[in-house]
Design an enzyme around this catalytic site. Structure first.
Site, PDB file in Angstrom:
ATOM      1  CG  LEU A  18      41.045   1.149  -9.840  1.00  0.00           C
ATOM      2  CD1 LEU A  18      42.535   1.832  -9.428  1.00  0.00           C
ATOM      3  CD2 LEU A  18      41.209  -0.216  -9.879  1.00  0.00           C
ATOM      4  CG  ASP A  37      32.929   9.132  -4.308  1.00  0.00           C
ATOM      5  OD1 ASP A  37      32.886  10.193  -4.454  1.00  0.00           O
ATOM      6  OD2 ASP A  37      33.878   8.151  -4.921  1.00  0.00           O
ATOM      7  CG  ASP A  72      36.459  16.430   3.054  1.00  0.00           C
ATOM      8  OD1 ASP A  72      37.380  15.330   2.831  1.00  0.00           O
ATOM      9  OD2 ASP A  72      36.601  17.409   3.193  1.00  0.00           O
ATOM     10  CB  ILE A  73      38.686  10.758   3.555  1.00  0.00           C
ATOM     11  CG1 ILE A  73      39.254  11.313   2.476  1.00  0.00           C
ATOM     12  CG2 ILE A  73      37.603   9.787   3.325  1.00  0.00           C
ATOM     13  CD1 ILE A  73      40.019  10.586   1.483  1.00  0.00           C
ATOM     14  CG  ASN A  99      40.139   3.917  -4.458  1.00  0.00           C
ATOM     15  OD1 ASN A  99      40.981   3.569  -5.210  1.00  0.00           O
ATOM     16  ND2 ASN A  99      38.875   4.337  -4.981  1.00  0.00           N
ATOM     17  CE1 TYR A 170      47.572   9.995  -8.212  1.00  0.00           C
ATOM     18  CE2 TYR A 170      49.259   9.250  -9.329  1.00  0.00           C
ATOM     19  CZ  TYR A 170      48.192   9.036  -8.705  1.00  0.00           C
ATOM     20  OH  TYR A 170      47.456   7.900  -8.853  1.00  0.00           O
ATOM     21  CE  LYS A 174      47.760   7.562  -5.463  1.00  0.00           C
ATOM     22  NZ  LYS A 174      46.821   7.194  -4.549  1.00  0.00           N
ATOM     23  CB  THR A 204      40.598   5.292 -12.844  1.00  0.00           C
ATOM     24  OG1 THR A 204      41.867   5.865 -13.342  1.00  0.00           O
ATOM     25  CG2 THR A 204      40.684   3.815 -12.360  1.00  0.00           C
TER      26      THR A 204
END
Length: 301
Positions: A18, A37, A72-73, A99, A170, A174, A204
Site C-alpha cells: 500500500l 521505509d 525509524d518512526i 502506513n 494487531y 489498530k 500486501t
C-alpha cells in the site's frame, strides 16, 4: 496539473504494498514524496534500504520528485529528522501518511509479552512520534502567520474496527489508531490540520499471509485487491480539496469507499433507581434484543 501539485507528503512503510502504491499515486498528482521505509521483514526484523530506493527511482523515472528516508518512526528523535528531511528537500510539509506496521499473529492464549509490545511499539508509538513532530512544525508555521493546510492520514484496519481471530495485539493497536484519529481531528482543526484514518483491504505481505484466499483475485477482470485501488482516496485526502473532511474512518476495498459509522449510543434502559444484581440480566436481555447486530469478528463462522 495534479490535485497535490507542489504538496509535500511523508509516507511511512512506503517501499512495498500500500505504501508504494500511495507514493506512486501522490507523485503522479504532482506531490513531492518522502519515501520512508527501514526495510524490515513482516514481523519487524532486519534492515534493507534498497526497497525505498527502488520506489524513489520509479518516481523520478516517471518525472516526479521524491527522496528516500530510512529513519525509524518509533524513535522520537529520528521521527523529527524525517520531518526535517522533508522540509530541507522540498521547503515545506503538508501531509503525513502513517502506513508502516508489523504483525505478530498469535492466538491470545499463546501470545507473548514481546510480541504484544513490539506490535504496540510500531503501530501506536510510530503513529504518535511522526505525527507529533509534524504537528509541531505546522503549529509553528501557523503562529508565524502561515496556513498549514495540513493532513494526517492514519492507518487503522478492519481488524481494529471489529476484531480478528489470532490478531489480538494487531486489532488492539489498530483500534487505538482509530480512536487517536478522532482525538487528533477534534484538537488540531484550529491549526489548519485535519486527521482521518483508513481501513484498507488490499493485497500486501501482511494480508497475503493472513487472508490468502480473499487476496487471490489477480486473475479477475477487475483486481479488487490491487493496492493501487486504495491510493486515489488517500491522495484526495492529502489534497487541499479535502479541507472540510476530518475525524472520519474510511473502509476501502477495490472500487468501494465506505464511511465507518463509529461507536454511538444504542438501546438503553433507565430504572431511575439503583439496580439489584438479580434484575440486571432481564434488562440486558432487553437491550441485546433491541440492538443492531454487530459485525462478526474476522475469522469467526
Amino acid at each position: 496539473m495534479g490535485i497535490c501539485e507542489s504538496r509535500t507528503v511523508i509516507i511511512t512503510g512506503a517501499a512495498r504494498g500500500l505504501g508504494r502504491a500511495y507514493a506512486l499515486a501522490f507523485a503522479s498528482e504532482g506531490a513531492n514524496v518522502v519515501v520512508n521505509d527501514i526495510g524490515t521483514s513482516l514481523n519487524g526484523e532486519g534492515r534493507d534500504t534498497s526497497a525505498a530506493d527502488g520506489v524513489v527511482a520509479e518516481i523520478i523515472a516517471a518525472g516526479g520528485k521524491a527522496i528516500a528516508n530510512y529513519e525509524d518512526i518509533t524513535d522520537w528523535d529520528a521521527a523529527k529528522r524525517i520531518v526535517d528531511a522533508a522540509v530541507a528537500a522540498f521547503g515545506d510539509l503538508h501531509v503525513v501518511v502513517n502506513n508502516a506496521g508489523i504483525v505478530r499473529d498469535r492466538m491470545f492464549v499463546s501470545a507473548t509479552l514481546e510480541e504484544w509490545d513490539a506490535t504496540m511499539h510500531v503501530h501506536l508509538r510510530g503513529h504518535f512520534c511522526l505525527s507529533r513532530h509534524a504537528v509541531d512544525y505546522w503549529r509553528a508555521k501557523q503562529k508565524a502567520g502561515g496556513n498549514p493546510d495540513a493532513r494526517i492520514i492514519n492507518t487503522s484496519s478492519g481488524a481494529g474496527l471489529q476484531g480478528s481471530i489470532a490478531q489480538a495485539a494487531y486489532s488492539t493497536a489498530k483500534g487505538g489508531i482509530a480512536a487517536l484519529t478522532l482525538v487528533q481531528a477534534a484538537e488540531l482543526g484550529r491549526y489548519g490540520i485535519t486527521a482521518n484514518a483508513l481501513a484498507p483491504s488490499a493485497r500486501t505481505r501482511m494480508t497475503e499471509q493472513a487472508f490468502a484466499d480473499k487476496m487471490a483475485t489477480a486473475d479477475m477482470a477487475f483486481d479488487v485487491m490491487d493496492p493501487a485501488n486504495i491510493a486515489p482516496t488517500v491522495v484526495w485526502l492529502g489534497s487541499s480539496d479535502s479541507a472540510e473532511v476530518t475525524g472520519c474512518v474510511f473502509e476501502l476495498e477495490g472500487g468501494k469507499i465506505m464511511l465507518e459509522d463509529g461507536w454511538r449510543e444504542g438501546p438503553a434502559v433507565d430504572k431511575g433507581a439503583k439496580w439489584e444484581p438479580a434484575e440486571v440480566g432481564a434488562a440486558v436481555d432487553k437491550l441485546l434484543a433491541g440492538r443492531v447486530p454487530p459485525r462478526k469478528v474476522w475469522g469467526t463462522a
